[in-house]
Write a protein that holds these residues in place. Structure first.
Motif, short mmCIF file in Angstrom:
data_model
loop_
_atom_site.label_atom_id
_atom_site.label_comp_id
_atom_site.label_asym_id
_atom_site.label_seq_id
_atom_site.Cartn_x
_atom_site.Cartn_y
_atom_site.Cartn_z
N VAL A 209 0.86 -1.11 -0.14
CA VAL A 209 -0.18 0.23 -0.15
C VAL A 209 0.75 1.37 -0.12
O VAL A 209 1.71 1.60 0.76
N PHE A 210 0.85 2.16 -1.20
CA PHE A 210 1.33 2.59 -1.46
C PHE A 210 1.18 4.89 -0.44
O PHE A 210 0.21 5.14 -0.21
N GLN A 211 1.55 5.47 -0.92
CA GLN A 211 1.02 6.78 -0.51
C GLN A 211 0.06 7.72 -0.91
O GLN A 211 -0.70 7.97 -0.80
N ARG A 212 0.16 7.14 -2.40
CA ARG A 212 -0.74 8.16 -3.51
C ARG A 212 -1.27 6.33 -3.44
O ARG A 212 -0.56 5.20 -3.71
N PHE A 213 -2.05 6.79 -3.92
CA PHE A 213 -2.80 5.26 -3.62
C PHE A 213 -3.06 4.05 -5.25
O PHE A 213 -3.32 3.42 -5.15
N ASN A 214 -2.94 4.96 -6.00
CA ASN A 214 -2.90 4.42 -7.76
C ASN A 214 -3.99 3.14 -7.82
O ASN A 214 -3.83 2.30 -8.14
N LEU A 215 -5.27 3.77 -7.50
CA LEU A 215 -6.54 3.25 -8.15
C LEU A 215 -6.60 3.18 -9.67
O LEU A 215 -6.10 4.73 -9.83
N PHE A 216 -7.30 2.27 -10.41
CA PHE A 216 -7.28 2.70 -11.35
C PHE A 216 -8.64 3.73 -11.51
O PHE A 216 -10.02 3.13 -11.06
N PRO A 217 -8.68 4.58 -12.43
CA PRO A 217 -9.51 6.11 -11.74
C PRO A 217 -10.64 5.35 -13.11
O PRO A 217 -12.22 5.87 -12.49
N HIS A 218 -10.85 4.46 -13.82
CA HIS A 218 -11.84 4.68 -15.15
C HIS A 218 -13.11 2.96 -14.30
O HIS A 218 -13.55 2.92 -14.70
N ARG A 219 -12.43 3.08 -12.94
CA ARG A 219 -13.10 1.37 -12.26
C ARG A 219 -13.71 1.81 -10.82
O ARG A 219 -12.70 2.72 -10.56
N THR A 220 -14.48 1.31 -10.75
CA THR A 220 -15.01 0.43 -9.63
C THR A 220 -14.30 0.36 -8.08
O THR A 220 -13.35 0.19 -8.68
N ALA A 221 -14.78 0.80 -7.25
CA ALA A 221 -14.24 0.51 -6.01
C ALA A 221 -13.62 -0.80 -5.35
O ALA A 221 -12.98 -1.77 -6.18
N LEU A 222 -15.29 -1.33 -6.73
CA LEU A 222 -15.14 -2.90 -6.32
C LEU A 222 -14.18 -3.74 -7.13
O LEU A 222 -13.33 -4.41 -7.28
N GLU A 223 -14.37 -3.29 -8.41
CA GLU A 223 -13.45 -3.35 -9.73
C GLU A 223 -12.14 -3.25 -9.85
O GLU A 223 -11.67 -4.26 -9.79
N ASN A 224 -11.54 -2.72 -8.88
CA ASN A 224 -10.67 -2.11 -8.38
C ASN A 224 -9.96 -3.41 -7.25
O ASN A 224 -8.72 -3.82 -7.43
N VAL A 225 -11.15 -3.44 -6.71
CA VAL A 225 -10.29 -4.43 -5.54
C VAL A 225 -10.21 -5.87 -6.39
O VAL A 225 -9.79 -6.93 -5.74
N VAL A 226 -11.44 -6.41 -7.44
CA VAL A 226 -11.36 -7.50 -7.54
C VAL A 226 -10.18 -7.63 -8.59
O VAL A 226 -9.49 -8.67 -9.71
N GLU A 227 -9.55 -6.63 -9.22
CA GLU A 227 -8.81 -6.62 -10.13
C GLU A 227 -7.85 -7.86 -10.63
O GLU A 227 -7.20 -7.98 -11.17
N GLY A 228 -6.85 -7.78 -8.99
CA GLY A 228 -6.03 -8.64 -8.98
C GLY A 228 -5.78 -10.54 -8.99
O GLY A 228 -5.37 -11.39 -9.60
#
Ligand code: ADP
Ligand code: MG
Length: 258
Positions: free
Chosen positions: A100-119
């Motif tokens: 987990v980084f200082q900057r969150f680096n989430l994919f901006p065009h994906r929802t929270a749930l999509e970001n979580v399941v990406e890996g």
């Protein structure tokens, strides 16, 4: 019969690392045991991020030995000889470590749930349907069950960082690394992220946390380690290191951040 104590999750012995002529790590000795929370503190430029990046296979060490789960980072032992790992095998080992980084680096065009399941979908090749339920559970765990379909831009910094933590957990890591996870947050959002980290610690997650949050370190860490100029100058129970520092570098650092 006596059984051997469980091997450390991280075992660093004399780890060195230079960038050109700049020697950044000058012999790091550190152990992180299963279920432990180790907080790493120290001034900017002392090599904290570089050390985390070495643990996470993002940088190669120059000397010493760095074992994660008993295996040399970047190498495998076959017939008593160390061989460099292929990129593919490095990727497989990295999947065991959450960061987990200082900057969150989430994919901006994906929802929270999509970001979580990406890996799990991309790295572990799980079907989306399989992982969605688990993804929702993880969002619930970080207190964001009701924001599953929000996009990062619709979330506060603290919420985004909690999504990033849920994303790291989705890979079911053996070890979580945090690199100043609250440093980019507005002060009023720091607490909600530390609360989630405190919960993880309570659940027995093994964590190495680079942070300037002395209060968090004092309350949650099993071990506090203070780093300066590429070495760990002082390590021990947080009450000892943070409240009664012996080393002059630790004293002057704490005097500045407290
Ligand atoms: P900290 O996280 O404690 O602030 P860092 O590990 O980020 O410290 O940096 C330690 C030193 O290593 C700094 O002097 C920095 O400039 C240098 N450094 C870090 N990464 C690189 C890199 N990829 N290339 C060259 N120098 C680097
Ligand atoms: Mg850093």
């Amino acid at each position: 019969m006596s059984s051997a104590p469980p091997a450390p999750v991280i075992d660093a012995r004399g780890v060195t690392k230079s960038f050109g002529t700049n020697t950044v790590l000058r012999g790091i000795d550190l152990e992180v045991h299963p279920g432990q929370v180790v907080c790493l503190l120290g001034p900017s430029g002392s090599g904290k991020s570089t050390f985390l990046r070495c643990v996470n296979h993002l940088e190669r060490i120059d000397g010493g030995r760095l074992l994660v789960d008993g295996q040399d980072v970047g190498y495998e032992l076959r017939h008593g000889k160390l061989y460099e790992l292929t990129e593919r095998r490095i990727a497989r080992r990295r999947a065991e470590i959450g960061m987990v980084f200082q900057r969150f680096n989430l994919f901006p065009h994906r929802t929270a749930l999509e970001n979580v399941v990406e890996g799990p979908v991309v790295v572990r090749r799980r079907s989306r349907a399989q992982v969605l339920e688990r993804g929702r559970e993880l969002l619930d765990r970080v207190g964001l069950a009701d924001r599953a379909s929000a996009y990062p831009s619709q979330l506060s910094g603290g919420q985004q960082q909690r999504v990033a933590i849920a994303r790291a957990l989705a890979m079911e890591p053996r070890l979580l690394l945090f690199d100043e996870p609250t440093s980019a947050l507005d002060p009023e959002l720091v607490g909600e992220v530390l609360d989630v980290m405190r919960d993880l610690a309570r659940d027995g997650m093994t964590m190495l946390v680079v942070t300037h949050e002395v209060g968090f370190a004092r309350e949650v860490a099993d071990v506090a380690a203070f780093m300066a100029d590429g070495v760990i100058v002082e390590t021990g129970p947080p009450r000892q290191v943070l409240d009664d520092p012996q080393h002059e570098r630790t004293q002057s650092f704490l005097a500045r951040v407290l």
